[in-house]
Design an enzyme around this catalytic site. Structure first.
Site, PDB file in Angstrom:
ATOM      1  CD  GLU A  46      13.175  35.233  -5.043  1.00  0.00           C
ATOM      2  OE1 GLU A  46      13.740  35.621  -6.066  1.00  0.00           O
ATOM      3  OE2 GLU A  46      13.737  34.526  -4.177  1.00  0.00           O
ATOM      4  NE  ARG A  56      13.989  34.862  -8.857  1.00  0.00           N
ATOM      5  CZ  ARG A  56      14.383  33.620  -8.697  1.00  0.00           C
ATOM      6  NH1 ARG A  56      14.358  32.770  -9.703  1.00  0.00           N
ATOM      7  NH2 ARG A  56      14.796  33.165  -7.529  1.00  0.00           N
ATOM      8  CG  ASP A  72      21.965  36.887  -0.149  1.00  0.00           C
ATOM      9  OD1 ASP A  72      20.950  37.458   0.297  1.00  0.00           O
ATOM     10  OD2 ASP A  72      21.899  35.980  -1.011  1.00  0.00           O
ATOM     11  CD  GLU A 116      24.600  33.219  -5.756  1.00  0.00           C
ATOM     12  OE1 GLU A 116      24.756  32.040  -6.158  1.00  0.00           O
ATOM     13  OE2 GLU A 116      23.478  33.761  -5.702  1.00  0.00           O
TER      14      GLU A 116
HETATM   15  C1  DMJ Z   1      19.178  35.046  -7.190  1.00  0.00           C
HETATM   16  O1  DMJ Z   1      17.811  35.037  -7.302  1.00  0.00           O
HETATM   17  C2  DMJ Z   1      19.672  36.341  -6.662  1.00  0.00           C
HETATM   18  O2  DMJ Z   1      21.031  36.449  -6.927  1.00  0.00           O
HETATM   19  C3  DMJ Z   1      19.443  36.513  -5.195  1.00  0.00           C
HETATM   20  O3  DMJ Z   1      19.994  37.688  -4.675  1.00  0.00           O
HETATM   21  C4  DMJ Z   1      20.010  35.373  -4.424  1.00  0.00           C
HETATM   22  N1  DMJ Z   1      19.995  34.118  -5.062  1.00  0.00           N
HETATM   23  C5  DMJ Z   1      19.633  33.860  -6.392  1.00  0.00           C
HETATM   24  C6  DMJ Z   1      20.686  33.085  -7.130  1.00  0.00           C
HETATM   25  O4  DMJ Z   1      21.407  32.208  -6.399  1.00  0.00           O
END
Ligand code: DMJ
Length: 598
Positions: free
Chosen positions: A186, A190, A319, A494
């Site tokens: 994270e 971010r 994902d 998404e």
């Molecule tokens: C985000 O922090 C990023 O896109 C991550 O890969 C998955 N989910 C959240 C948003 O939904």
């Protein structure tokens, strides 16, 4: 404790990943990607090789006629065929000018969110718009989670005053010297991702690069494990990796394989190979223990460097592993073919195993596989007809992959013609288009917002049609009962991300219409009049109940992708930028070192 992944599917014998001696590319050297004109062959080229080359060329052209069709047509003045891919309207006119009114409405929404955060919680990691408070990820103090995630959106939207105030906060207050355990993935996607993009888009303001580098240096110790796979957590002050006790010390596949764009760009900027090598090694390990179908379980063991028996899915914890296979290939200007191979294999695995259709209107969705012990003590796989909102990134990603990894020509048309795509490219394009339709169908709720998780109907579910709709439903949702976890909308980006990509790749205005509908639903149900936006507890209940939280990805992703959907298409062109998984655009570059594995 779960069995190991290897006990369940025949794995290729655990061998040393094929790591080769790393070589810097010297312009003009014969083994680099950019061979100079002065490169000389060192030994004679036997005639038989020449003959083989001609035979291969003829066979290739036979298989991929489009390789010569376009140049030939140009030469002969023959008009290009205009066959369109199914699903693309024949009467649309590609238009990429901005829709200024809608774009500006999105900017206003960003200001509504940011100004409230700035007023109530400036510098805190997270914002709670209903109680007008902020909070931090740990008790050790904030690390600029919201600020770093938002700065590039301000630059892209041209919000100069907001940008200057945020920059000042970074210069005066941002500290990573925090004695707490932070999630490695994270804070990379971010904070590091946000700072690196801010560096690039601000005209290389060194403040942002210094901060990104400091954070990376504090994260590096997480890679010091027996395998080289990083630990889930890091104590930033102590500069120590910390295992995630909640998951037996295992790490999510998506988490170890979604650090690469950020660390590789940092290596490129600083010319420090260590950043590159650490994250590339992760990919080498994952490739060495991969299954032939290319699908990955959602947990890996950082001790043994192999997959753990756990679900296979494109939703949470899985994902962005798939997302970054394609994006690593794109980041280095499509030069690292190993990522394209991994991506192509995985996309075929998804089609072979996980692509399913709903009962009634045959909506295409991506199912999950759950491991289960059989009576004999072995493990079998159960197909679960469930799709996380997170999976909706895949629609746009497949379309982007089709026009790059799946392209037969350097620059495909907008939208691409079938003869410009490989068979796989055409298949992925169509699946991407259909998946976006499905994701839009999951917005058919009382609020017009999609739930966190949608279940799809199957023959054997035994559900009465009068209780659940014929195609998809929110599991556990019952009149009068508390809303299940699956029913929330937490401001996720998404579907909008996919709409942005689909619009850029087709020019079809319907994607803007879809995006506008979602934006209006967010405005109606998530906007807090006193400032900020909040998650909704049940997308099928009006008036809504809110959860007092504004996720940082509203500012970094959801509103940025909406802005870009309505901006003119010269803003951050897709052939020049690759978006990290948190929507921080990083420039495409030519690598200065060769991929260390194959
Ligand atoms: C985000 O922090 C990023 O896109 C991550 O890969 C998955 N989910 C959240 C948003 O939904």
């Amino acid at each position: 404790m779960p069995a190991t992944y290897s006990s369940l599917l025949p794995l290729a014998a655990m061998e040393e990943p094929g790591v080769r001696q790393r070589k810097k590319i010297v312009p003009g050297s014969s083994d680099g990607h950019q061979t100079g004109s002065g490169a000389k062959p060192t030994r004679a080229f036997p005639k038989i090789y020449g003959l083989l080359l001609v035979v291969m060329l003829v066979l290739t052209l036979y298989q991929f006629p489009a390789l010569v069709k376009s140049p030939l047509n140009q030469l002969l003045g023959t008009p290009e065929p205009t066959r369109l891919l199914p699903g693309i309207p024949t009467n649309y006119v590609p238009t990429f000018a901005a829709d200024e009114a809608k774009r500006d409405a999105v900017v206003e929404a960003f200001k509504h969110a940011w100004h409230a955060y700035e007023r109530d919680a400036m510098g805190d990691d997270e914002y709670h718009p209903i109680s007008h408070t902020g909070s931090n990820l740990t008790n050790a103090g904030g690390i600029g989670y919201t600020v770093a995630d938002s700065i590039d959106t301000m630059i892209i939207m041209g919000l100069e005053d907001e940008y200057q105030r945020a920059r000042t906060w970074v210069a005066d207050n941002l500290s990573f010297d925090r004695d707490g355990n932070f999630n490695t993935f994270e804070i990379t996607i971010r904070i590091m991702g946000g700072l690196l993009t801010a560096y690039h888009l601000s005209g290389e303001d060194s403040l942002f690069l210094e901060k990104a580098r400091e954070l990376a240096d504090r994260i590096l110790p997480t890679f010091e494990t027996e395998s080289g796979l990083p630990l889930s957590l890091v104590n930033l002050a102590l500069r120590e990796g910390v295992p995630d006790r909640d998951n037996y010390g295992y790490v999510s596949t998506a988490e170890v394989a979604t650090l690469q764009l950020e660390f590789r760009y940092l290596a490129y900027l600083t010319d420090e190979d260590i950043y590159w090598d650490k994250v590339e090694n992760v990919m080498a390990i994952l490739k060495a223990v991969a299954q032939p179908h290319g699908l990955a379980t959602i947990f890996v063991d950082p001790k043994l460097g192999r997959y753990q028996t756990s679900p296979i899915r494109l939703g949470s914890r899985g994902d962005s592993y798939y997302e970054y296979l394609l994006k690593q290939y794109l980041q280095t200007n499509q030069t690292e073919l190993v990522y394209r191979d991994m991506y192509d294999t995985a996309m075929s695995g998804i089609h072979d195993v996980l692509v399913k259709r709903g009962l009634s209107t045959k909506l295409l969705y991506i199912a999950e596989l759950n491991p289960e012990r059989t009576g004999q003590g072995s493990i079998g796989w159960r197909l679960v007809p469930k799709q996380d909102h997170l999976v909706c990134f895949l629609g746009g990603s497949l379309m982007l992959g089709a026009t790059t990894s799946g392209a037969l020509v350097d620059h495909v048309s907008i939208p691409p013609r079938p003869d410009e795509l490989t068979g796989q490219g055409e298949r992925d394009w169509l699946t991407g288009v259909e998946l976006i339709n499905t994701c839009m169908a999951t917005h058919d709720t009382q609020t017009g917002l999609a739930p966190e998780i949608a279940h799809f109907r199957i023959e054997s579910d035994g559900i009465d049609n009068s209780v659940a709709p014929a195609d998809w439903y929110i599991k556990g949702a019952r009149l009068g009962a508390p809303a299940p976890f699956d029913a929330r909308y937490i401001l996720r980006p998404e579907t909008i991300e996919s709409l942005f990509l689909a619009f850029r790749l087709t020019g079809d205005p319907k994607y803007r219409d879809y995006g506008w509908a979602i934006f209006q639903a967010i405005e109606k149900h998530c906007r807090i009049p006193t400032g900020g936006y909040a998650s909704v507890i049940n997308v099928d209940q009006v008036p809504v109940e809110h959860e007092d939280k504004m996720e940082t990805f509203l500012l970094s992703e959801t509103l940025k992708y909406l802005y870009l959907l309505f901006a003119d298409s010269s803003v951050l062109p897709l052939n020049e930028y690759v978006f990290n998984t948190e929507a921080h655009p990083l420039p495409v570059f030519n690598p200065t070192i060769l991929t260390g594995f194959s």
